[in-house]
Design an enzyme around this catalytic site. Structure first.
Site, PDB file in Angstrom:
ATOM      1  N   HIS A  52      -6.049   2.398   1.803  1.00 51.18           N
ATOM      2  CA  HIS A  52      -5.310   3.577   2.257  1.00 51.18           C
ATOM      3  C   HIS A  52      -5.874   4.176   3.543  1.00 51.18           C
ATOM      4  O   HIS A  52      -5.165   4.364   4.539  1.00 51.18           O
ATOM      5  CB  HIS A  52      -5.336   4.677   1.186  1.00 51.18           C
ATOM      6  CG  HIS A  52      -4.722   4.288  -0.111  1.00 51.18           C
ATOM      7  ND1 HIS A  52      -3.691   3.377  -0.227  1.00 51.18           N
ATOM      8  CD2 HIS A  52      -4.980   4.699  -1.379  1.00 51.18           C
ATOM      9  CE1 HIS A  52      -3.353   3.250  -1.495  1.00 51.18           C
ATOM     10  NE2 HIS A  52      -4.125   4.037  -2.212  1.00 51.18           N
ATOM     11  N   ASP A  91       0.884  -1.163   0.000  1.00 47.84           N
ATOM     12  CA  ASP A  91       0.000   0.000   0.000  1.00 47.84           C
ATOM     13  C   ASP A  91       0.922   1.213   0.000  1.00 47.84           C
ATOM     14  O   ASP A  91       1.539   1.531   1.023  1.00 47.84           O
ATOM     15  CB  ASP A  91      -0.896  -0.005   1.243  1.00 47.84           C
ATOM     16  CG  ASP A  91      -1.880   1.168   1.265  1.00 47.84           C
ATOM     17  OD1 ASP A  91      -1.652   2.140   0.519  1.00 47.84           O
ATOM     18  OD2 ASP A  91      -2.859   1.112   2.021  1.00 47.84           O
ATOM     19  N   HIS A  92       1.051   1.878  -1.151  1.00 46.75           N
ATOM     20  CA  HIS A  92       2.074   2.910  -1.271  1.00 46.75           C
ATOM     21  C   HIS A  92       1.874   4.055  -0.285  1.00 46.75           C
ATOM     22  O   HIS A  92       2.832   4.760   0.051  1.00 46.75           O
ATOM     23  CB  HIS A  92       2.136   3.451  -2.704  1.00 46.75           C
ATOM     24  CG  HIS A  92       1.015   4.361  -3.073  1.00 46.75           C
ATOM     25  ND1 HIS A  92      -0.191   3.915  -3.579  1.00 46.75           N
ATOM     26  CD2 HIS A  92       0.904   5.713  -2.999  1.00 46.75           C
ATOM     27  CE1 HIS A  92      -0.980   4.942  -3.815  1.00 46.75           C
ATOM     28  NE2 HIS A  92      -0.359   6.045  -3.470  1.00 46.75           N
TER      29      HIS A  92
END
Length: 503
Positions: A248, A185-186
């Site tokens: 996110h 999950d960037h």
């Protein structure tokens, strides 16, 4: 090459090597890691895709991506020449599994050259429907390796609901161990997000205040000025709930809500995040009605240009029921947070691109100042800005200079640009380095993914089964549907924004 950490020889295999993610994010991140001496002395990068390309053509394509998207600007010729010597291409077609044989031969060549400690990282930068096929081919050709020699990185979305997430987890854990799987999950690699833990747990004054006794409510807003662009085909099958909140935003909520970990061990930190998800109040029919809002944008004007409504975007159903905006009120039913609302919202074609976490503290128990001096009175807030500004600010009341006693809010600010002269690394640089060093702290575990889906499935099912009769219900360049304002206003609050420049 000297590195500040001990890195094993590494072979990075990028499935989807000619795709947008590699061009925009992965290749620039790997090049920047190399430029900053954070790559192993022995490494190879192998791009794979169905296209037939020479090594040189692939290298030239990657250089265009780095020149366009690297935080450091265009490549330095000498540095790129040395980096490109490590870059290779091998065509692979997952619909023709026999093509994995040549990939295996190339990987084994580097393993023999680099020695027995070589690790292989498989990065699946492909469409989600290809995850199972690639994993099965890796297994079939004996490329899965061991915990020490092999890792696999899975991009989001990880499943499109609880059932498919469980199926994918079952398939992957039948081939790899959990310690080999990196569900990326960037957002968790962003510098300000990583600083949430440092700020919370490295400063003693915060812990006594970080609970229901002193905190009024929490807001998490991730808003985008852009529309869906060329992602209409994907987005119309996902929507804001799946695309942003399930991963996110719930991860940000977990960082704010988690208990203090015993240590910085990856599983200990992830245990605490799972505890938050398991403590979150389930949604019943009335909760969905009164605690969730969905929206879809119509046409409007953004920075002087007319933009189309969502249903007129490329590859979007003309009668789409997909939400481009979602706002939800959550509760974490545990000792620390009982009764304290967590409001989250996200959407496209909104007034401003920003990601903010706002902690609003309760008002002082007794006002000693007369109303005449507190015209601009405001409760204390802690604001963590992730983008576009990277800062942490505490808003407090202070006396305005002058002979009269007049109070107004002021900001105590920690600003990255003002504090540090060096550039902050991109999220993918941080996360790729974590993969190579074997640090899973910033990556989701199977039970995290499934707990997040389990929490949201009542909302997902309700929204998909009941067509919204109000879509589209907000104009491009606004702050979303009116019901989103009503959601938080019913509790006496309002959505908070920072006065940042648009864009």
């Amino acid at each position: 090459m000297k590195t500040s950490i001990n890195l094993k020889p590494t072979v990075v295999v990028i499935f989807g090597g000619t795709g947008d993610l590699n061009m925009r994010k992965l290749a620039p991140a790997l090049y920047n890691l190399y430029s900053d001496n954070y790559m192993p002395g022995n490494f190879a990068i192998i791009g794979t895709a169905r296209k037939k390309l020479t090594d040189q053509k692939f290298r030239d394509t990657l250089m265009e991506g780095v020149n366009s998207f690297s935080r450091n600007g265009k490549v330095k010729k000498d540095k790129w020449t040395k980096f490109a010597e490590h870059v290779h291409y091998n065509p692979v077609d997952v619909s023709a599994p026999d093509t994995f044989a040549s990939l295996k031969t190339l990987i084994e060549r580097f393993q023999n050259e680099f020695g027995p400690t070589t690790q292989v990282v498989y990065y699946l930068a492909v469409a989600p429907n290809l995850f199972p096929l690639i994993a099965q081919c890796i297994s079939k050709y004996g490329l899965a390796g061991t915990e020490e020699s092999c890792k696999v990185v899975i991009e989001k979305p990880f499943g499109r609901d609880l059932e498919t997430a469980k199926e994918l987890n079952k398939l992957l854990t039948g081939i790899f161990t959990e310690k080999q799987i990196y569900r990326i999950d960037h957002y968790l690699g962003k510098e300000t997000v990583q600083n949430i833990m440092a700020f919370r747990f490295a400063n003693s004054f915060l812990e006594p205040l970080w609970n229901r006794t002193y905190i009024d409510h929490v807001q998490i807003s991730v808003t985008e000025q852009l529309g869906v662009g060329d992602r209409g085909g994907y987005y119309d099958g996902a929507g804001a709930l799946r695309d942003m909140i399930q991963n996110h935003i719930l991860q940000l909520l977990c960082l704010v809500g988690m208990e203090t970990p015993i240590n910085f061990d990856a599983d200990e930190i992830r245990n605490k995040k799972v505890d938050v998800l398991k403590a979150m109040r389930p949604f019943g029919p009335d909760d969905i009605r009164f605690s969730t809002v969905r929206g879809q944008y119509t046409k409007g004007w953004v920075e002087g240009k007319e933009v189309p409504g969502y249903r007129s975007e490329k590859d979007v159903d003309a009668d789409s029921n997909t939400e481009t905006f979602a706002a939800i009120k959550f509760f974490v039913d545990n000792w620390r947070w009982q009764g304290i609302p967590f409001y989250v919202r996200t959407g496209k074609r909104l007034f401003q691109t920003s990601s903010l976490i706002t902690i609003q503290f309760k008002d002082v128990p007794h006002h000693i100042f007369p109303g005449s001096v507190t015209e601009h009175w405001q409760q204390n807030r802690l604001i963590i800005s992730i983008q576009p500004e990277m800062s942490i600010r505490l808003q407090v009341q202070a006396k305005r200079p002058g002979l009269d006693m007049v109070l107004n809010p002021v900001d105590m600010v920690f600003d990255y640009k003002g504090t540090y002269s060096s550039d902050t690394p991109e999220a993918y640089e941080t996360l790729l380095l974590d993969v190579m060093t074997g640090d899973q702290t910033q990556f989701m575990r199977a039970d995290q993914v499934e707990s997040a889906w389990e929490l949201l499935m009542p909302v997902v099912n309700s929204w998909e089964s009941k067509k919204s009769l109000s879509f589209p219900n907000y104009t491009a360049d606004s702050w979303g549907p009116e019901d989103a304002e009503a959601l938080i206003a019913r509790d006496g609050f309002h959505w908070f924004t920072l006065p940042l420049n648009k864009g």
